[in-house]
Design an enzyme around this catalytic site. Structure first.
Site, PDB file in Angstrom:
ATOM      1  N   LYS A  65      17.613  56.450  57.129  1.00  0.00           N
ATOM      2  CA  LYS A  65      17.911  57.851  57.441  1.00  0.00           C
ATOM      3  C   LYS A  65      17.406  58.845  56.396  1.00  0.00           C
ATOM      4  O   LYS A  65      17.109  59.991  56.718  1.00  0.00           O
ATOM      5  CB  LYS A  65      19.426  58.032  57.638  1.00  0.00           C
ATOM      6  CG  LYS A  65      19.924  57.366  58.902  1.00  0.00           C
ATOM      7  CD  LYS A  65      21.421  57.396  59.006  1.00  0.00           C
ATOM      8  CE  LYS A  65      21.886  58.598  59.763  1.00  0.00           C
ATOM      9  NZ  LYS A  65      23.278  58.457  60.242  1.00  0.00           N
ATOM     10  N   ASN A  86      18.721  61.643  61.701  1.00  0.00           N
ATOM     11  CA  ASN A  86      19.118  60.579  62.641  1.00  0.00           C
ATOM     12  C   ASN A  86      18.381  60.713  63.963  1.00  0.00           C
ATOM     13  O   ASN A  86      18.507  59.847  64.824  1.00  0.00           O
ATOM     14  CB  ASN A  86      20.634  60.595  62.883  1.00  0.00           C
ATOM     15  CG  ASN A  86      21.054  61.756  63.765  1.00  0.00           C
ATOM     16  OD1 ASN A  86      20.395  62.794  63.788  1.00  0.00           O
ATOM     17  ND2 ASN A  86      22.139  61.593  64.484  1.00  0.00           N
ATOM     18  N   ALA A 126      31.390  61.010  48.524  1.00  0.00           N
ATOM     19  CA  ALA A 126      30.379  61.993  48.109  1.00  0.00           C
ATOM     20  C   ALA A 126      28.972  61.423  48.244  1.00  0.00           C
ATOM     21  O   ALA A 126      28.074  61.760  47.488  1.00  0.00           O
ATOM     22  CB  ALA A 126      30.648  62.424  46.668  1.00  0.00           C
ATOM     23  N   GLY A 127      28.789  60.570  49.255  1.00  0.00           N
ATOM     24  CA  GLY A 127      27.462  60.005  49.506  1.00  0.00           C
ATOM     25  C   GLY A 127      26.731  60.783  50.585  1.00  0.00           C
ATOM     26  O   GLY A 127      27.050  61.937  50.880  1.00  0.00           O
ATOM     27  N   ALA A 129      26.723  60.431  53.806  1.00  0.00           N
ATOM     28  CA  ALA A 129      27.513  60.794  54.993  1.00  0.00           C
ATOM     29  C   ALA A 129      28.187  62.149  54.776  1.00  0.00           C
ATOM     30  O   ALA A 129      28.201  63.001  55.673  1.00  0.00           O
ATOM     31  CB  ALA A 129      28.548  59.714  55.278  1.00  0.00           C
ATOM     32  N   ARG A 150      35.839  58.716  44.378  1.00  0.00           N
ATOM     33  CA  ARG A 150      36.213  57.794  43.304  1.00  0.00           C
ATOM     34  C   ARG A 150      35.498  58.205  42.020  1.00  0.00           C
ATOM     35  O   ARG A 150      36.102  58.299  40.958  1.00  0.00           O
ATOM     36  CB  ARG A 150      35.808  56.379  43.751  1.00  0.00           C
ATOM     37  CG  ARG A 150      36.118  55.289  42.800  1.00  0.00           C
ATOM     38  CD  ARG A 150      35.726  53.948  43.402  1.00  0.00           C
ATOM     39  NE  ARG A 150      34.295  53.861  43.695  1.00  0.00           N
ATOM     40  CZ  ARG A 150      33.705  52.800  44.239  1.00  0.00           C
ATOM     41  NH1 ARG A 150      34.434  51.756  44.581  1.00  0.00           N
ATOM     42  NH2 ARG A 150      32.410  52.795  44.467  1.00  0.00           N
ATOM     43  N   THR A 151      34.199  58.458  42.115  1.00  0.00           N
ATOM     44  CA  THR A 151      33.423  58.956  40.973  1.00  0.00           C
ATOM     45  C   THR A 151      33.349  60.471  41.115  1.00  0.00           C
ATOM     46  O   THR A 151      32.530  61.008  41.870  1.00  0.00           O
ATOM     47  CB  THR A 151      32.000  58.347  40.992  1.00  0.00           C
ATOM     48  OG1 THR A 151      32.121  56.934  41.192  1.00  0.00           O
ATOM     49  CG2 THR A 151      31.255  58.642  39.714  1.00  0.00           C
ATOM     50  N   LYS A 154      30.177  62.822  41.137  1.00  0.00           N
ATOM     51  CA  LYS A 154      29.303  62.913  42.320  1.00  0.00           C
ATOM     52  C   LYS A 154      29.806  63.975  43.294  1.00  0.00           C
ATOM     53  O   LYS A 154      29.024  64.687  43.919  1.00  0.00           O
ATOM     54  CB  LYS A 154      29.202  61.552  43.009  1.00  0.00           C
ATOM     55  CG  LYS A 154      28.056  60.731  42.435  1.00  0.00           C
ATOM     56  CD  LYS A 154      28.088  59.298  42.887  1.00  0.00           C
ATOM     57  CE  LYS A 154      27.675  59.081  44.326  1.00  0.00           C
ATOM     58  NZ  LYS A 154      27.752  57.640  44.688  1.00  0.00           N
ATOM     59  N   GLY A 233      35.563  57.087  64.118  1.00  0.00           N
ATOM     60  CA  GLY A 233      34.385  57.923  64.362  1.00  0.00           C
ATOM     61  C   GLY A 233      33.568  57.570  65.590  1.00  0.00           C
ATOM     62  O   GLY A 233      32.412  57.995  65.699  1.00  0.00           O
TER      63      GLY A 233
END
Ligand code: ATR
EC number: 1.1.1.25
Length: 266
Positions: A65, A86, A126-127, A129, A150-151, A154, A233
């Site tokens: 993607k 996409n 925070a990726g 997606a 978590r991080t 980011k 989803g």
């Protein structure tokens, strides 16, 4: 028959051919929608061959993607902002990269919750997606969009990159009280729910997982423990497909009817 395909690796479990078959039945527009297994090494060539042989449109899924943006000459504004595509379609003989994921999420949340205007949405993760859904959620009128991760650095980077007044960092120490709490982490694929502060559940937010099926189960369980309503989803998947179908065929389809049929099959 409009030749269409979805490219990815793995691809055998993709629901997209079934979803587009439902849209074809509903609309009377005939499509030939195939799954194409595309390993990293041959993806670019397979894509070029598909369009050279008359392909009219494609969906792109993991792991291509992000990379597909570099391979194509034209990128829509929303795909550029998302940093991922996409959906590919032809315009004046040129393949254009687009992204309907965010539109799919907004359509599905609107189905479940009504208009999003004025709501506080908290996204965990925070990726890619998350990056893909920030702008569509803001455009849908979300008044506050908090990003946790978590991080934390980011999440902070995303807040800084987008530089929007409604966007803020969600730290575990802050009291958040979101209306909608979205899991956009990849944790469900390892059978885990993300670790979230108990305080974020105190207002009983509506919980939504960008994953569906088995990968959404850990977050489903967490939401149930906190007495919160939760949806996976699958609706977003069908709704992003509906938006792509319309781009390819110029025909509007009812994603809720297709979702109901699909849920009956699964
Ligand atoms: P995607 O494109 O699906 O967003 P990604 O870019 O690899 O995938 O991002 C994965 C996200 O899931 C990240 O926010 C990651 O958190 P980190 O930035 O701290 O790595 C999050 N993630 C993955 N596994 C997780 C887990 N077990 N608990 C919480 N967050 C997790």
């Amino acid at each position: 028959m409009i030749p269409l395909a979805v490219f990815g690796d793995p691809i055998e479990h993709s629901l997209s051919p079934r979803i587009h078959q439902l849209f074809a039945q509903q609309s009377g527009v005939e499509v030939d929608y195939r799954r194409i297994l595309a390993p990293e090494a041959s993806f670019a060539q397979q894509l070029a061959d598909f369009f050279a042989k008359g392909g009219q449109g494609a969906n792109i899924t993991l792991p291509h993607k992000v990379r597909v943006l570099e391979l194509m000459d034209k990128v829509s504004a929303r795909a550029a902002i998302a940093g991922a595509a996409n959906t590919l379609f032809l315009k004046d003989g040129v393949v254009v990269c687009d992204n309907t994921d965010g539109e799919g999420l907004v359509r599905d949340l609107t189905r479940l919750r009504g208009p999003l205007n004025g709501s506080h949405v908290l996204i965990m993760g925070a990726g890619g997606a998350t990056r893909g859904v920030i702008q569509p959620l803001l455009e849908a009128g979300v008044s506050k969009l908090s990003i946790g991760n978590r991080t934390l650095a980011k999440a902070q980077q995303l807040v800084t990159d987008f530089d929007k007044k409604a966007l803020q960092l969600a730290t575990p120490e802050q009291s958040m009280r979101p209306d909608i709490l979205i899991n956009a982490t990849a944790s469900g694929h390892s059978g885990l729910a993300p670790v979230l502060p108990a305080d974020w559940f105190t207002g009983h937010p509506f919980c939504y997982d960008l994953s569906y099926g088995k990968a959404a189960e850990p977050f489903h369980q967490l939401a149930a423990e906190k007495s919160c309503e939760m949806t996976d989803g699958l609706g977003m998947l069908v709704a992003q497909g509906a938006a792509s179908f319309t781009i390819w065929t110029q025909v509007e389809v009812d994603f809720v009817a297709a979702l109901t049929s699909l849920q009956g099959d699964l």
